[in-house]
Design a protein around this motif. Structure first.
Motif, short mmCIF file in Angstrom:
data_model
loop_
_atom_site.label_atom_id
_atom_site.label_comp_id
_atom_site.label_asym_id
_atom_site.label_seq_id
_atom_site.Cartn_x
_atom_site.Cartn_y
_atom_site.Cartn_z
N GLU A 87 31.99 39.44 42.82
CA GLU A 87 32.97 38.84 43.72
C GLU A 87 34.43 38.46 43.00
O GLU A 87 33.81 37.74 41.26
N CYS A 88 35.42 39.15 43.44
CA CYS A 88 36.09 38.82 42.45
C CYS A 88 36.98 38.45 43.06
O CYS A 88 37.57 38.87 44.36
N ARG A 89 37.65 37.40 42.83
CA ARG A 89 38.17 36.38 43.39
C ARG A 89 39.99 36.60 43.39
O ARG A 89 40.09 36.38 42.37
N VAL A 90 40.89 36.02 44.08
CA VAL A 90 42.02 36.13 44.14
C VAL A 90 42.86 34.55 44.31
O VAL A 90 42.29 33.94 45.05
N ASP A 91 42.59 34.14 42.40
CA ASP A 91 42.56 32.58 43.27
C ASP A 91 43.90 32.26 43.49
O ASP A 91 44.51 31.22 43.53
N VAL A 92 45.25 32.95 43.08
CA VAL A 92 46.75 33.41 43.13
C VAL A 92 47.05 34.03 43.57
O VAL A 92 46.89 35.19 43.29
N GLY A 93 48.63 34.41 45.21
CA GLY A 93 49.05 35.97 44.88
C GLY A 93 49.60 35.64 46.05
O GLY A 93 48.82 35.32 47.26
N ASP A 94 50.66 35.75 46.37
CA ASP A 94 51.09 35.91 48.01
C ASP A 94 52.68 36.59 47.65
O ASP A 94 52.97 36.54 46.62
N PRO A 95 52.45 37.64 48.14
CA PRO A 95 51.76 37.69 49.66
C PRO A 95 50.33 38.35 49.09
O PRO A 95 49.97 38.92 47.76
N VAL A 96 49.62 38.35 50.04
CA VAL A 96 47.89 38.47 49.62
C VAL A 96 47.73 40.06 49.44
O VAL A 96 48.22 40.88 49.64
N PRO A 97 47.24 40.03 47.63
CA PRO A 97 47.04 41.22 47.13
C PRO A 97 46.32 42.57 47.73
O PRO A 97 45.14 41.63 48.38
N ILE A 98 45.99 43.78 47.49
CA ILE A 98 44.52 44.32 47.97
C ILE A 98 44.01 44.71 46.76
O ILE A 98 44.70 43.96 45.83
N VAL A 99 42.95 44.28 46.76
CA VAL A 99 42.06 44.25 45.52
C VAL A 99 41.27 45.82 45.83
O VAL A 99 40.64 45.82 46.56
N TRP A 100 40.94 46.39 44.35
CA TRP A 100 39.73 47.02 44.23
C TRP A 100 38.83 47.52 43.21
O TRP A 100 39.57 46.48 41.94
N TRP A 101 37.92 48.07 42.77
CA TRP A 101 37.01 48.41 41.85
C TRP A 101 37.23 49.54 41.34
O TRP A 101 37.24 50.68 41.93
N THR A 102 37.32 49.39 40.43
CA THR A 102 36.65 50.81 39.30
C THR A 102 35.49 50.97 38.56
O THR A 102 35.41 49.80 38.23
N PRO A 124 52.53 37.07 41.43
CA PRO A 124 51.86 38.11 40.93
C PRO A 124 50.44 37.83 40.86
O PRO A 124 50.10 36.11 41.15
N PRO A 125 49.41 38.09 41.56
CA PRO A 125 47.97 37.72 41.46
C PRO A 125 47.68 37.62 40.00
O PRO A 125 47.43 38.25 39.85
N VAL A 126 46.35 36.01 40.26
CA VAL A 126 45.51 36.45 39.60
C VAL A 126 43.78 35.80 39.51
O VAL A 126 43.77 35.54 40.91
N LEU A 127 43.28 36.68 39.09
CA LEU A 127 42.24 37.10 39.44
C LEU A 127 41.05 36.38 38.92
O LEU A 127 41.20 35.79 37.61
N SER A 128 39.88 36.03 39.74
CA SER A 128 38.83 35.32 38.18
C SER A 128 37.54 35.90 39.40
O SER A 128 37.15 36.54 39.93
N LEU A 129 36.61 35.96 38.12
CA LEU A 129 34.69 36.98 38.79
C LEU A 129 33.81 35.76 39.05
O LEU A 129 34.25 34.77 37.97
N SER A 130 32.97 36.10 39.35
CA SER A 130 31.44 35.02 39.72
C SER A 130 31.15 35.66 38.16
O SER A 130 29.88 34.54 39.31
N VAL A 131 30.89 35.99 37.53
CA VAL A 131 30.17 36.66 36.64
C VAL A 131 30.22 36.69 36.05
O VAL A 131 32.04 36.04 35.04
N ALA A 132 29.77 37.29 34.31
CA ALA A 132 30.74 36.54 32.74
C ALA A 132 31.04 37.46 32.21
O ALA A 132 30.99 38.88 32.93
N ASP A 133 31.90 37.90 31.12
CA ASP A 133 32.65 39.31 31.07
C ASP A 133 31.18 40.11 30.49
O ASP A 133 31.35 41.49 30.76
N VAL A 134 29.98 39.85 30.24
CA VAL A 134 29.18 40.66 30.42
C VAL A 134 27.75 40.20 30.85
O VAL A 134 27.33 39.13 30.72
N LEU A 135 26.87 40.64 31.24
CA LEU A 135 26.00 40.96 32.09
C LEU A 135 25.09 41.58 32.08
O LEU A 135 25.33 43.28 32.23
N VAL A 136 24.06 41.25 31.75
CA VAL A 136 22.32 41.98 31.21
C VAL A 136 21.76 41.91 32.60
O VAL A 136 21.63 40.74 32.68
N VAL A 137 21.32 43.10 33.11
CA VAL A 137 20.50 43.40 33.62
C VAL A 137 19.38 43.82 33.73
O VAL A 137 19.35 44.80 33.23
#
Length: 91
Positions: free
Chosen positions: A23-38, A1-14
């Motif tokens: 960036e949402c990186r797929v660290d693990v996933g076989d077959p390659v997962p489909i990634v989407w944002w909401t 199953p997929p395992v994800l990591s983000l390029s930023v902290a859990d809270v981003l103040v801008v």
């Protein structure tokens, strides 16, 4: 199953008017997962663009604050999800 990591902290103040890139990186996933944002609450803002695991928000403002959720699914195990809360500083 997929395992994800983000390029930023859990809270981003801008700052208002800043461009945001996450960036949402797929660290693990076989077959390659489909990634989407909401976005929560509400639909993805019109000034946001996604491509695979990348999210760009141009000239962010207070209406675009909230939770951005990256999800991945590859048909093996459970869907993976990582979230980042974006807070826009007040003027």
């Amino acid at each position: 199953p997929p395992v994800l990591s983000l390029s930023v902290a859990d809270v981003l103040v801008v700052d208002p008017g800043a461009d945001v890139e996450i960036e949402c990186r797929v660290d693990v996933g076989d077959p390659v997962p489909i990634v989407w944002w909401t976005h929560s609450p509400g639909p993805m803002p019109t000034n946001a663009r996604t491509e695979g695991g990348k999210l760009w928000i141009r000239e962010i403002g207070t209406p675009q604050a909230g939770y951005y959720n990256c999800s991945a699914r590859n048909g093996v195990g459970n869907e993976a999800k990582k979230s980042v809360e974006i807070r826009v500083r007040g003027k």
